[in-house]
Design a protein around this motif. Structure first.
Motif, PDB file in Angstrom:
ATOM      1  N   ILE A 184       0.828  -1.212   0.000  1.00  0.00           N
ATOM      2  CA  ILE A 184       0.000   0.000   0.000  1.00  0.00           C
ATOM      3  C   ILE A 184       0.858   1.256   0.000  1.00  0.00           C
ATOM      4  O   ILE A 184       2.051   1.210   0.317  1.00  0.00           O
ATOM      5  N   HIS A 185       0.238   2.370  -0.369  1.00  0.00           N
ATOM      6  CA  HIS A 185       0.882   3.671  -0.217  1.00  0.00           C
ATOM      7  C   HIS A 185       1.040   3.907   1.280  1.00  0.00           C
ATOM      8  O   HIS A 185       0.055   3.937   2.018  1.00  0.00           O
ATOM      9  N   SER A 243      -0.991   6.497   3.125  1.00  0.00           N
ATOM     10  CA  SER A 243      -2.439   6.289   3.235  1.00  0.00           C
ATOM     11  C   SER A 243      -2.822   5.710   4.597  1.00  0.00           C
ATOM     12  O   SER A 243      -3.840   6.075   5.171  1.00  0.00           O
ATOM     13  N   HIS A 251      -3.205   1.961   6.980  1.00  0.00           N
ATOM     14  CA  HIS A 251      -4.003   0.743   6.856  1.00  0.00           C
ATOM     15  C   HIS A 251      -5.506   1.007   6.934  1.00  0.00           C
ATOM     16  O   HIS A 251      -6.284   0.392   6.218  1.00  0.00           O
ATOM     17  N   VAL A 294      -6.912   2.313   3.663  1.00  0.00           N
ATOM     18  CA  VAL A 294      -6.953   1.245   2.659  1.00  0.00           C
ATOM     19  C   VAL A 294      -8.123   0.310   2.962  1.00  0.00           C
ATOM     20  O   VAL A 294      -8.885  -0.074   2.061  1.00  0.00           O
ATOM     21  N   LEU A 348     -11.140  -0.496   0.457  1.00  0.00           N
ATOM     22  CA  LEU A 348     -11.394  -1.858  -0.015  1.00  0.00           C
ATOM     23  C   LEU A 348     -12.729  -2.407   0.472  1.00  0.00           C
ATOM     24  O   LEU A 348     -13.284  -3.318  -0.134  1.00  0.00           O
ATOM     25  N   THR A 372      -3.795  -7.183   8.103  1.00  0.00           N
ATOM     26  CA  THR A 372      -2.439  -6.661   8.055  1.00  0.00           C
ATOM     27  C   THR A 372      -1.514  -7.837   8.318  1.00  0.00           C
ATOM     28  O   THR A 372      -1.831  -8.729   9.115  1.00  0.00           O
ATOM     29  N   THR A 381      -8.857   1.668  -6.294  1.00  0.00           N
ATOM     30  CA  THR A 381      -9.080   2.443  -5.071  1.00  0.00           C
ATOM     31  C   THR A 381      -7.983   3.481  -4.879  1.00  0.00           C
ATOM     32  O   THR A 381      -8.149   4.414  -4.093  1.00  0.00           O
ATOM     33  N   THR A 404      -5.212   3.065  -3.410  1.00  0.00           N
ATOM     34  CA  THR A 404      -4.504   2.883  -2.140  1.00  0.00           C
ATOM     35  C   THR A 404      -3.459   1.774  -2.213  1.00  0.00           C
ATOM     36  O   THR A 404      -2.679   1.623  -1.287  1.00  0.00           O
ATOM     37  N   VAL A 405      -3.455   1.019  -3.311  1.00  0.00           N
ATOM     38  CA  VAL A 405      -2.567  -0.130  -3.457  1.00  0.00           C
ATOM     39  C   VAL A 405      -1.492   0.186  -4.495  1.00  0.00           C
ATOM     40  O   VAL A 405      -1.803   0.622  -5.601  1.00  0.00           O
ATOM     41  N   SER A 447       0.354  -5.630  -6.233  1.00  0.00           N
ATOM     42  CA  SER A 447      -0.265  -6.810  -5.631  1.00  0.00           C
ATOM     43  C   SER A 447       0.314  -8.078  -6.249  1.00  0.00           C
ATOM     44  O   SER A 447       0.882  -8.058  -7.334  1.00  0.00           O
TER      45      SER A 447
END
Length: 158
Positions: A72-73, A76, A78, A81, A85, A96, A125, A127-128, A131
């Protein structure tokens, strides 16, 4: 901790969640008030978290399950995010984790091709960062907790 009676109560209600406390007390051969007090205590301690129906993603039309490791950024956070999500209905779980990635998500899709749409929705989103996804081919042990209850009560110990 749970004892043998707690384990038996949990097991009986797990196999038949619609059973009444009175019927359970008769089956277990203990007082109704004992069963109710044990259920109340197990609920208050967070051992029992609910009595609703168990849903099957496959039964709803989502037979593909995958686990996505998400980076993730960092600015941002957790919580942001998780909030983003939570707007993707196919995200069933989010945790997490330690290691190379920040989060682990369990997602479902209608098909392998639909999985790409779900992954795109996760990335969309914003925020990622990246992946990595693995697709579940077959589930050999379904989600379960009863063996833990039995072990905690001493039944599963050698």
């Amino acid at each position: 901790m749970v004892d043998e009676l707690d384990a038996r109560i949990i097991e009986i209600f797990s196999s038949d969640p619609k059973m009444s406390v009175l019927e359970a007390s008769r089956t277990l051969e203990v007082a109704r008030a004992t069963v109710q007090a044990r259920l109340d205590r197990l609920t208050a301690r967070g051992v029992v978290t609910g009595w609703g129906p168990h849903l099957s993603a496959e039964g709803i039309g989502y037979p593909v399950r995958a686990y996505c490791s998400l980076a993730i950024h960092q600015d941002s956070g957790h919580d942001a995010v998780a909030e983003a999500l939570s707007g993707v209905p196919e995200v069933l779980e989010l945790h997490t984790v330690s290691g190379e990635f920040d989060l682990l998500a369990c997602v479902v899709a209608r098909s392998n091709a639909d999985l790409q749409r779900v992954l795109d929705a996760v990335i969309a989103t914003g925020t990622v960062v990246r992946s990595s996804t693995v697709v579940v081919l077959n589930s050999l042990i379904p989600p379960r907790a009863l063996p833990l209850v039995r072990s905690a009560a001493g039944e599963g110990r050698p």
